[in-house]
Scaffold this motif. Structure first.
Motif, short mmCIF file in Angstrom:
data_model
loop_
_atom_site.label_atom_id
_atom_site.label_comp_id
_atom_site.label_asym_id
_atom_site.label_seq_id
_atom_site.Cartn_x
_atom_site.Cartn_y
_atom_site.Cartn_z
N GLY A 139 0.80 -1.21 0.00
CA GLY A 139 0.00 0.00 0.00
C GLY A 139 0.84 1.27 0.00
N PHE A 140 0.17 2.40 -0.18
CA PHE A 140 0.80 3.71 -0.28
C PHE A 140 1.59 4.07 0.98
CE2 PHE A 140 0.27 8.50 -0.30
CZ PHE A 140 1.15 8.73 -1.33
N GLU A 141 1.29 3.42 2.10
CA GLU A 141 1.97 3.69 3.36
C GLU A 141 3.41 3.18 3.39
OE1 GLU A 141 -2.32 2.25 4.20
OE2 GLU A 141 -0.65 1.75 2.87
N CYS A 142 3.76 2.34 2.43
CA CYS A 142 4.99 1.56 2.52
C CYS A 142 6.25 2.41 2.39
CB CYS A 142 5.00 0.49 1.44
SG CYS A 142 5.27 1.14 -0.25
N ALA A 143 7.36 1.84 2.84
CA ALA A 143 8.68 2.41 2.58
C ALA A 143 9.09 2.07 1.16
CB ALA A 143 9.68 1.85 3.57
N GLY A 144 10.01 2.86 0.62
CA GLY A 144 10.48 2.57 -0.73
C GLY A 144 9.51 3.07 -1.78
N GLU A 153 3.99 9.38 12.52
CA GLU A 153 3.55 8.95 11.19
C GLU A 153 3.75 10.03 10.12
OE1 GLU A 153 -0.12 10.31 13.53
OE2 GLU A 153 1.78 9.25 13.90
N LYS A 154 4.07 11.26 10.55
CA LYS A 154 4.30 12.34 9.60
C LYS A 154 5.77 12.53 9.26
CE LYS A 154 2.14 15.67 11.81
NZ LYS A 154 1.51 17.00 12.01
N ASP A 155 6.63 11.67 9.77
CA ASP A 155 8.07 11.85 9.59
C ASP A 155 8.67 11.08 8.41
OD1 ASP A 155 8.66 13.76 11.56
OD2 ASP A 155 8.47 12.24 13.12
N THR A 156 7.85 10.86 7.39
CA THR A 156 8.39 10.38 6.12
C THR A 156 8.02 11.39 5.05
OG1 THR A 156 6.44 9.10 5.40
CG2 THR A 156 8.03 7.99 6.84
N VAL A 201 10.68 7.96 1.93
CA VAL A 201 11.91 7.90 2.72
C VAL A 201 11.71 8.66 4.02
CG1 VAL A 201 13.38 7.71 0.67
CG2 VAL A 201 12.84 9.97 1.59
N PHE A 202 12.65 8.48 4.93
CA PHE A 202 12.60 9.21 6.20
C PHE A 202 12.80 10.70 5.93
CE2 PHE A 202 13.92 10.55 10.44
CZ PHE A 202 13.05 9.82 11.24
N LYS A 203 12.07 11.53 6.64
CA LYS A 203 12.18 12.98 6.46
C LYS A 203 13.42 13.49 7.19
CE LYS A 203 8.36 15.37 6.63
NZ LYS A 203 7.17 16.06 7.18
N ASN A 204 14.42 13.88 6.43
CA ASN A 204 15.63 14.45 7.02
C ASN A 204 16.11 15.59 6.14
OD1 ASN A 204 16.84 13.21 4.81
ND2 ASN A 204 18.10 11.80 6.01
N ALA A 205 17.25 16.17 6.45
CA ALA A 205 17.72 17.34 5.72
C ALA A 205 17.94 17.03 4.24
CB ALA A 205 19.02 17.85 6.35
N VAL A 206 18.45 15.84 3.94
CA VAL A 206 18.76 15.50 2.55
C VAL A 206 17.48 15.27 1.75
CG1 VAL A 206 20.00 13.91 1.04
CG2 VAL A 206 20.94 14.46 3.27
N SER A 207 16.55 14.50 2.29
CA SER A 207 15.32 14.23 1.53
C SER A 207 14.50 15.50 1.34
CB SER A 207 14.48 13.15 2.23
OG SER A 207 14.09 13.54 3.53
N GLN A 208 14.52 16.40 2.33
CA GLN A 208 13.80 17.66 2.16
C GLN A 208 14.46 18.54 1.10
OE1 GLN A 208 13.57 18.45 6.57
NE2 GLN A 208 11.44 18.91 6.09
N GLU A 209 15.78 18.48 1.00
CA GLU A 209 16.48 19.23 -0.04
C GLU A 209 16.14 18.67 -1.42
OE1 GLU A 209 18.96 22.05 -1.85
OE2 GLU A 209 18.06 21.95 0.15
N VAL A 210 16.03 17.35 -1.52
CA VAL A 210 15.65 16.74 -2.80
C VAL A 210 14.27 17.22 -3.23
CG1 VAL A 210 15.05 14.56 -3.94
CG2 VAL A 210 17.09 14.69 -2.49
N VAL A 211 13.32 17.21 -2.30
CA VAL A 211 11.96 17.66 -2.62
C VAL A 211 11.96 19.12 -3.02
CG1 VAL A 211 9.65 18.03 -1.67
CG2 VAL A 211 10.89 15.92 -1.14
N LYS A 212 12.77 19.93 -2.34
CA LYS A 212 12.87 21.35 -2.67
C LYS A 212 13.40 21.55 -4.09
CE LYS A 212 15.14 25.60 -1.02
NZ LYS A 212 16.08 26.15 -0.01
N ILE A 213 14.41 20.80 -4.46
CA ILE A 213 14.97 20.89 -5.81
C ILE A 213 13.94 20.49 -6.85
CG2 ILE A 213 16.70 19.90 -7.39
CD1 ILE A 213 18.59 19.72 -4.93
N GLN A 272 5.37 4.80 6.79
CA GLN A 272 4.58 5.54 7.76
C GLN A 272 4.37 4.77 9.06
OE1 GLN A 272 1.13 6.46 5.27
NE2 GLN A 272 1.76 8.61 5.19
N VAL A 273 4.66 3.48 9.04
CA VAL A 273 4.55 2.67 10.26
C VAL A 273 5.49 3.17 11.35
CG1 VAL A 273 6.28 0.93 9.65
CG2 VAL A 273 4.32 0.27 11.05
#
Length: 331
Positions: A145-150, A224-227, A240-252, A291-292
């Motif tokens: 489901g959409f909740e999954c990792a990856g 549950e909001k930290d991905t 993916v886990f919400k961290n500085a790198v993943s947030q930078e990717v989304v920003k780009i 999200q688990v």
């Protein structure tokens, strides 16, 4: 504590719980711990740099458990793809009895696995893909489901709908994947028609998981909001886990005019993600998590986790749900 399903009968395992394939995590330590706990542990083939390295890891895992375990192999597009056929040969020749496939259409490889009498579980993020997997002869599908990792696919359909639809649509048995980590989830999956659950993130947060303790602590603290979802603009969504790198990717990705993969490639390197798990610097690279994480609040052994899940699911099924049926209400 026993829950018997087609999954436990066919695979010869005690609990209807499968540890999904996880890059850098699905090593002999992880797979053997899950199998020794009564579930099905899976080595991740592409965590090993070569097919011969996979053969050695299979042999190493056999020194750590006498119980059934399998191998995950994910087929992904690449400019220079790994030697998939050679990995498949290693799996077959080393006598593995259960394989989890994922990614691109695995038809040619499934044919080889089935000729070797290997049980094949194929992971799908949509019913149309599950039907295609059924047609090529897999034994189980794992409905992710959409909740999954990856990679949750591009349809954005949650597990509740996908699992109920799978029960109405498929002729072969299926597992529930994405968002599972406790007895409530296991009971719900069985009620929706699944033969068991497939878990990745939950097993990352166990004593035996070969990841840095800082990663496990971050999962425990997360909500549950930290991905976050990246690669959305490239139609290759990854949770993916919400961290500085993943947030930078989304920003780009949100830049006017969009972004190309080359713009973010240095940030999403697999080696950087691997170093998160080995060194514990949570912001060094991107790392997958579902999200688990919002349901995880401890770091148990695999044995404690599996037994607790089954015990809690049994109680829900026999006591809570059982009290709701009958000629006279007990409420």
């Amino acid at each position: 504590m026993t829950i018997t399903t087609r999954l436990t009968k066919i695979l010869g395992i005690a609990h209807p719980i499968v540890q999904g394939g996880m890059q850098w995590v699905g090593t002999a330590e992880m797979a053997s711990a899950v199998s020794n706990a009564g579930g099905l542990g899976l080595l991740t083939a592409l965590t090993q740099p070569t097919p011969d390295a996979l053969r050695k890891e299979i042999a190493r895992c056999r020194t750590m458990t006498a119980k059934p375990f399998g191998v995950n192999i994910t087929f992904l597009p690449a400019i220079t793809p790994p030697p998939y056929a050679d990995y498949v040969s290693a799996i077959i020749e080393e006598g593995i009895k259960v394989v989890e496939t994922a990614g691109n259409n695995p038809a040619a490889h499934v044919k080889r696995f089935k000729e070797a009498n290997i049980i094949v579980i194929h992971k799908c993020t949509s019913i149309r893909h599950a039907l295609a997997a059924q047609r090529i002869g897999v034994d189980f599908v794992s409905i992710d489901g959409f909740e999954c990792a990856g990679h949750p696919g591009e349809d954005d359909i949650g597990g509740l709908i996908l699992l109920a639809k799978a029960a109405k649509t498929l002729d072969i048995p299926f597992l529930a994947s994405g968002g599972f980590g406790d007895g409530r989830g296991l009971a719900a999956a069985l009620a929706l028609g699944a033969e068991g659950v497939n878990m990745g993130t939950r097993f990352m947060c166990t004593e035996e998981a070969p990841v840095h303790h800082s990663v496990k602590e971050a999962i425990v603290k997360a909500t549950e909001k930290d991905t976050t979802l990246m690669f959305r603009t490239m139609h290759n969504t990854a949770r993916v886990f919400k961290n500085a790198v993943s947030q930078e990717v989304v920003k780009i990705e949100k830049r006017p005019g969009g972004a190309t993969f080359a713009d973010i490639q240095p940030l999403v390197s697999g080696q950087r993600g691997r170093e998160v798990f080995t060194k514990g610097d949570l912001d060094y690279g991107v790392w997958t998590a579902g999200q688990v994480v919002g349901l995880i609040d401890d770091i148990p052994s695999c044995k404690v986790l599996c037994e607790r899940m089954v015990k809690d699911a049994e109680a829900i099924i026999t006591e809570r749900l059982g009290s709701m049926v009958g000629t006279k209400s007990k409420l």
